[in-house]
Every structure is written in C-alpha cells, then in structure tokens.
Write a protein that holds these residues in place. Sequence first.
Motif, PDB file in Angstrom:
ATOM      1  N   PRO A 151      -2.689  17.500 -12.548  1.00  0.00           N
ATOM      2  CA  PRO A 151      -2.667  16.111 -12.082  1.00  0.00           C
ATOM      3  C   PRO A 151      -2.889  15.052 -13.165  1.00  0.00           C
ATOM      4  N   GLU A 152      -2.919  15.415 -14.445  1.00  0.00           N
ATOM      5  CA  GLU A 152      -3.304  14.458 -15.475  1.00  0.00           C
ATOM      6  C   GLU A 152      -2.242  13.434 -15.850  1.00  0.00           C
ATOM      7  N   SER A 153      -0.964  13.764 -15.759  1.00  0.00           N
ATOM      8  CA  SER A 153       0.068  12.849 -16.253  1.00  0.00           C
ATOM      9  C   SER A 153       0.280  11.667 -15.311  1.00  0.00           C
ATOM     10  N   ALA A 154       0.742  10.570 -15.886  1.00  0.00           N
ATOM     11  CA  ALA A 154       0.967   9.348 -15.110  1.00  0.00           C
ATOM     12  C   ALA A 154       2.010   9.533 -14.001  1.00  0.00           C
ATOM     13  N   PRO A 155       3.134  10.231 -14.252  1.00  0.00           N
ATOM     14  CA  PRO A 155       4.100  10.407 -13.157  1.00  0.00           C
ATOM     15  C   PRO A 155       3.529  11.179 -11.964  1.00  0.00           C
ATOM     16  N   ILE A 156       2.683  12.164 -12.242  1.00  0.00           N
ATOM     17  CA  ILE A 156       2.074  12.939 -11.151  1.00  0.00           C
ATOM     18  C   ILE A 156       1.074  12.069 -10.396  1.00  0.00           C
ATOM     19  N   LYS A 157       0.324  11.251 -11.121  1.00  0.00           N
ATOM     20  CA  LYS A 157      -0.608  10.337 -10.450  1.00  0.00           C
ATOM     21  C   LYS A 157       0.148   9.375  -9.538  1.00  0.00           C
ATOM     22  N   ARG A 158       1.318   8.882  -9.998  1.00  0.00           N
ATOM     23  CA  ARG A 158       2.133   8.000  -9.151  1.00  0.00           C
ATOM     24  C   ARG A 158       2.648   8.751  -7.930  1.00  0.00           C
ATOM     25  N   MET A 159       3.067  10.010  -8.126  1.00  0.00           N
ATOM     26  CA  MET A 159       3.567  10.804  -7.013  1.00  0.00           C
ATOM     27  C   MET A 159       2.465  11.001  -5.966  1.00  0.00           C
ATOM     28  N   VAL A 160       1.242  11.272  -6.421  1.00  0.00           N
ATOM     29  CA  VAL A 160       0.117  11.454  -5.504  1.00  0.00           C
ATOM     30  C   VAL A 160      -0.166  10.144  -4.766  1.00  0.00           C
ATOM     31  N   GLN A 161      -0.150   9.018  -5.470  1.00  0.00           N
ATOM     32  CA  GLN A 161      -0.404   7.730  -4.837  1.00  0.00           C
ATOM     33  C   GLN A 161       0.678   7.401  -3.814  1.00  0.00           C
ATOM     34  N   ASP A 162       1.940   7.673  -4.154  1.00  0.00           N
ATOM     35  CA  ASP A 162       3.027   7.439  -3.202  1.00  0.00           C
ATOM     36  C   ASP A 162       2.868   8.307  -1.960  1.00  0.00           C
ATOM     37  N   ALA A 163       2.481   9.572  -2.154  1.00  0.00           N
ATOM     38  CA  ALA A 163       2.269  10.470  -1.014  1.00  0.00           C
ATOM     39  C   ALA A 163       1.119   9.969  -0.145  1.00  0.00           C
ATOM     40  N   ARG A 164       0.076   9.459  -0.788  1.00  0.00           N
ATOM     41  CA  ARG A 164      -1.065   8.916  -0.030  1.00  0.00           C
ATOM     42  C   ARG A 164      -0.620   7.721   0.822  1.00  0.00           C
ATOM     43  N   GLU A 165       0.169   6.830   0.222  1.00  0.00           N
ATOM     44  CA  GLU A 165       0.634   5.644   0.938  1.00  0.00           C
ATOM     45  C   GLU A 165       1.574   5.996   2.080  1.00  0.00           C
ATOM     46  N   ASN A 166       2.350   7.076   1.938  1.00  0.00           N
ATOM     47  CA  ASN A 166       3.308   7.493   2.956  1.00  0.00           C
ATOM     48  C   ASN A 166       2.746   8.526   3.931  1.00  0.00           C
ATOM     49  N   ASN A 167       1.438   8.769   3.865  1.00  0.00           N
ATOM     50  CA  ASN A 167       0.759   9.740   4.729  1.00  0.00           C
ATOM     51  C   ASN A 167       1.343  11.144   4.587  1.00  0.00           C
ATOM     52  N   ASN A 168       1.737  11.518   3.367  1.00  0.00           N
ATOM     53  CA  ASN A 168       2.234  12.865   3.082  1.00  0.00           C
ATOM     54  C   ASN A 168       1.288  13.631   2.179  1.00  0.00           C
ATOM     55  N   LEU A 169       0.044  13.183   2.071  1.00  0.00           N
ATOM     56  CA  LEU A 169      -0.921  13.811   1.173  1.00  0.00           C
ATOM     57  C   LEU A 169      -1.938  14.606   1.966  1.00  0.00           C
ATOM     58  N   ILE A 170      -2.194  15.818   1.511  1.00  0.00           N
ATOM     59  CA  ILE A 170      -3.254  16.657   2.082  1.00  0.00           C
ATOM     60  C   ILE A 170      -4.262  16.896   0.978  1.00  0.00           C
ATOM     61  N   ASP A 171      -5.489  16.423   1.166  1.00  0.00           N
ATOM     62  CA  ASP A 171      -6.547  16.589   0.165  1.00  0.00           C
ATOM     63  C   ASP A 171      -7.379  17.803   0.542  1.00  0.00           C
ATOM     64  N   ALA A 172      -7.149  18.905  -0.165  1.00  0.00           N
ATOM     65  CA  ALA A 172      -7.875  20.151   0.111  1.00  0.00           C
ATOM     66  C   ALA A 172      -8.918  20.423  -0.962  1.00  0.00           C
ATOM     67  N   THR A 173      -9.431  19.366  -1.597  1.00  0.00           N
ATOM     68  CA  THR A 173     -10.399  19.547  -2.676  1.00  0.00           C
ATOM     69  C   THR A 173     -11.828  19.656  -2.161  1.00  0.00           C
ATOM     70  N   PHE A 174     -12.066  19.263  -0.935  1.00  0.00           N
ATOM     71  CA  PHE A 174     -13.405  19.266  -0.339  1.00  0.00           C
ATOM     72  C   PHE A 174     -14.402  18.495  -1.201  1.00  0.00           C
ATOM     73  N   GLY A 175     -13.941  17.362  -1.763  1.00  0.00           N
ATOM     74  CA  GLY A 175     -14.811  16.498  -2.550  1.00  0.00           C
ATOM     75  C   GLY A 175     -14.947  16.881  -4.005  1.00  0.00           C
ATOM     76  N   ARG A 176     -14.328  17.968  -4.404  1.00  0.00           N
ATOM     77  CA  ARG A 176     -14.406  18.385  -5.804  1.00  0.00           C
ATOM     78  C   ARG A 176     -13.292  17.727  -6.605  1.00  0.00           C
TER      79      ARG A 176
END
Length: 78
Positions: A13-38
């Motif tokens: 998850p370190e690169s800028a394009p991946i961070k943008r992809m994660v943010q876009d998924a979050r905004e579009n409700n396509n993100l599943i956070d399975a980190t349990f706070g980690r």
Amino acid sequence: MVMANKVVAIISPESAPIKRMVQDARENNNLIDATFGRKTRSVLVMDNGQVVLSAIQPETMGHRFVQQDTEWESTDEK
C-alpha cells in the motif's frame, strides 16, 4: 477471509497510485477494511472491483495462496 480464486492482485500500500485507488474505493463504498485496527500491509484487488485492506504482508499472503492451491490440487488427484 477471501476466496483466493477471486483475488486479482496483492499489492503493497505504500505507492501513491495504490493510496489513490484505496481512497477511490472508500469513496465508492467498495472498500473492505480487514485490518482490525492494525497497520495496512497489503491491498487485495478482487475480480468484482472491491478492494480489501489486510494487515498481512503481501509476500506472506502470496505464499499462503500458493500453499492452499497446491494442497487442493493434491486432494483432487486422490
């Protein structure tokens, strides 16, 4: 858990394009956070466009998928 045959990519998850992809998924409700706070250590891109955050290293996850796949192949041969 996710189905291994539905995973398209396992990415760090370190690169800028991946961070943008994660943010876009979050905004579009396509993100599943399975980190349990980690800390997020890998990002899984699924075949249906969903993005899954995981606290497991990408290399570890890749090894687990390969190991599981070979175990299934050996049970299919019996």
